[in-house]
Design a protein around this motif. Sequence first.
Motif, PDB file in Angstrom:
ATOM      1  N   GLU A   1       6.227  -4.121  -6.068  1.00 52.63           N
ATOM      2  CA  GLU A   1       6.033  -5.007  -7.222  1.00 52.63           C
ATOM      3  C   GLU A   1       7.260  -5.890  -7.450  1.00 52.63           C
ATOM      4  N   ASP A   2       8.443  -5.303  -7.277  1.00 45.40           N
ATOM      5  CA  ASP A   2       9.675  -6.080  -7.441  1.00 45.40           C
ATOM      6  C   ASP A   2       9.817  -7.110  -6.316  1.00 45.40           C
ATOM      7  N   ILE A   3       9.408  -6.713  -5.122  1.00 40.80           N
ATOM      8  CA  ILE A   3       9.482  -7.653  -3.994  1.00 40.80           C
ATOM      9  C   ILE A   3       8.513  -8.814  -4.242  1.00 40.80           C
ATOM     10  N   ALA A   4       7.356  -8.463  -4.779  1.00 41.30           N
ATOM     11  CA  ALA A   4       6.369  -9.500  -5.096  1.00 41.30           C
ATOM     12  C   ALA A   4       6.942 -10.465  -6.134  1.00 41.30           C
ATOM     13  N   ALA A   5       7.630  -9.909  -7.147  1.00 40.24           N
ATOM     14  CA  ALA A   5       8.230 -10.765  -8.176  1.00 40.24           C
ATOM     15  C   ALA A   5       9.336 -11.619  -7.577  1.00 40.24           C
ATOM     16  N   ALA A   6      10.104 -11.024  -6.666  1.00 37.06           N
ATOM     17  CA  ALA A   6      11.232 -11.755  -6.068  1.00 37.06           C
ATOM     18  C   ALA A   6      10.772 -12.874  -5.153  1.00 37.06           C
ATOM     19  N   THR A   7       9.669 -12.660  -4.467  1.00 35.85           N
ATOM     20  CA  THR A   7       9.232 -13.649  -3.475  1.00 35.85           C
ATOM     21  C   THR A   7       8.105 -14.545  -3.980  1.00 35.85           C
ATOM     22  N   GLY A   8       7.526 -14.178  -5.088  1.00 32.49           N
ATOM     23  CA  GLY A   8       6.416 -14.968  -5.620  1.00 32.49           C
ATOM     24  C   GLY A   8       5.119 -14.762  -4.859  1.00 32.49           C
ATOM     25  N   ALA A   9       5.045 -13.687  -4.089  1.00 27.81           N
ATOM     26  CA  ALA A   9       3.820 -13.399  -3.323  1.00 27.81           C
ATOM     27  C   ALA A   9       3.077 -12.229  -3.971  1.00 27.81           C
ATOM     28  N   PRO A  10       1.763 -12.163  -3.813  1.00 28.62           N
ATOM     29  CA  PRO A  10       1.026 -11.008  -4.350  1.00 28.62           C
ATOM     30  C   PRO A  10       1.448  -9.707  -3.652  1.00 28.62           C
ATOM     31  N   VAL A  11       1.231  -8.592  -4.341  1.00 33.30           N
ATOM     32  CA  VAL A  11       1.641  -7.292  -3.786  1.00 33.30           C
ATOM     33  C   VAL A  11       0.965  -7.027  -2.430  1.00 33.30           C
ATOM     34  N   GLY A  12      -0.292  -7.418  -2.307  1.00 34.36           N
ATOM     35  CA  GLY A  12      -0.996  -7.210  -1.038  1.00 34.36           C
ATOM     36  C   GLY A  12      -0.340  -7.966   0.111  1.00 34.36           C
ATOM     37  N   THR A  13       0.135  -9.166  -0.194  1.00 33.96           N
ATOM     38  CA  THR A  13       0.835  -9.965   0.832  1.00 33.96           C
ATOM     39  C   THR A  13       2.157  -9.309   1.201  1.00 33.96           C
ATOM     40  N   VAL A  14       2.828  -8.788   0.186  1.00 35.65           N
ATOM     41  CA  VAL A  14       4.107  -8.096   0.424  1.00 35.65           C
ATOM     42  C   VAL A  14       3.876  -6.919   1.373  1.00 35.65           C
ATOM     43  N   ARG A  15       2.855  -6.127   1.085  1.00 32.20           N
ATOM     44  CA  ARG A  15       2.557  -4.960   1.927  1.00 32.20           C
ATOM     45  C   ARG A  15       2.254  -5.405   3.360  1.00 32.20           C
ATOM     46  N   SER A  16       1.492  -6.460   3.468  1.00 29.37           N
ATOM     47  CA  SER A  16       1.138  -6.973   4.786  1.00 29.37           C
ATOM     48  C   SER A  16       2.385  -7.462   5.538  1.00 29.37           C
ATOM     49  N   ARG A  17       3.258  -8.176   4.830  1.00 29.91           N
ATOM     50  CA  ARG A  17       4.474  -8.684   5.489  1.00 29.91           C
ATOM     51  C   ARG A  17       5.387  -7.544   5.926  1.00 29.91           C
ATOM     52  N   ILE A  18       5.508  -6.536   5.072  1.00 29.01           N
ATOM     53  CA  ILE A  18       6.362  -5.387   5.429  1.00 29.01           C
ATOM     54  C   ILE A  18       5.795  -4.709   6.678  1.00 29.01           C
ATOM     55  N   HIS A  19       4.492  -4.509   6.673  1.00 31.86           N
ATOM     56  CA  HIS A  19       3.875  -3.807   7.798  1.00 31.86           C
ATOM     57  C   HIS A  19       3.992  -4.622   9.094  1.00 31.86           C
ATOM     58  N   ARG A  20       3.657  -5.897   8.997  1.00 29.82           N
ATOM     59  CA  ARG A  20       3.746  -6.732  10.202  1.00 29.82           C
ATOM     60  C   ARG A  20       5.201  -6.873  10.645  1.00 29.82           C
ATOM     61  N   GLY A  21       6.096  -6.970   9.676  1.00 28.06           N
ATOM     62  CA  GLY A  21       7.530  -7.048   9.997  1.00 28.06           C
ATOM     63  C   GLY A  21       7.986  -5.817  10.763  1.00 28.06           C
ATOM     64  N   ARG A  22       7.548  -4.664  10.326  1.00 21.93           N
ATOM     65  CA  ARG A  22       7.939  -3.424  11.010  1.00 21.93           C
ATOM     66  C   ARG A  22       7.369  -3.377  12.422  1.00 21.93           C
TER      67      ARG A  22
END
Lengths: 151, 142
Positions: free
Chosen positions: A116-137
């Motif tokens: 949620e904090d990452i979403a607030a920091a980046t302006g992206a929805p939480v689902g996008t954050v999860r997707s980016r973290i997963h794809r990044g890994r």
Amino acid sequence: MYQVAYRLTGNSDDAADLVQEALLRVRKGLETYQPGSLEGWLARIVTNVFLDEVRRRRRRPVSALPDDPDRVLPATAAADEASTELSADVQAALSSLPEEFRIAVVLCDVADLAYEDIAAATGAPVGTVRSRIHRGRRMLRAALQQGAVRG
Amino acid sequence: MNDRDRLPEDLLSGYLDRELSSEQRVAVEQELASSPVWVAVLVEITEVRSQVRALPVPEAPLGFWDVVLSGRDPVRTVRRRLGGPLGWVAGSAAAAVVAVAFLVPSPRHAAPSVATFVDSHASRSSLSQDPITQLAPIGLRR
């Protein structure tokens, strides 16, 4: 803050610049700060400064030399060659990620922020954050494997 | 399970980071129980996550925080001023000036007064009859 900046930029000079610029913006933004997640607010500022710098460099490319990995290791670990090499490989793999994935992974695994904090920091929805973290890994994993095959 | 029902794989990272609702968590665990591919992906991302989290904490350059927290800004401004291509030009120009200052002889050594030299030599060695002394009148004429 310096640790996050270092992992985003991959070298100490750019990390120092990033932290300084971020702190200047923190000073300017203190009046408008609304009580909430201080870490998320700081992460948003660091992320914005980093992205501004990335955009600036795309317009006027400059090359930054990566740091000597020994310099960023604690003295006790510096003697451990395998650990040094692994750290350098992981940082190199991290630096190879596209910015949006790198930011998501660093804010999650280095800054230890909640989605949620990452979403607030980046302006992206939480689902996008999860997707980016997963794809990044997954990209990190592939980059590390490629490095291991080449090395 | 058809494609439309398939869970998105990124739920695995959410699972690892404890960022899922209890329903999502149950769904992921069910998928893990039946899919070796998901188990393999979970193992991979767990390993990568551990590697990133195990990265050493980098130390800021010596004195960095003193400078930053004092409100001064020399680290960035000095580096920016001298770090770019223009910095190299400025640095090279400065080096060239220093080199010229040290290597090129001073003008006062380059233009000795012949008359003064001959005259003083003559006064010191008028009794020696050496060949240079014989030149004294020439030097004085100039």
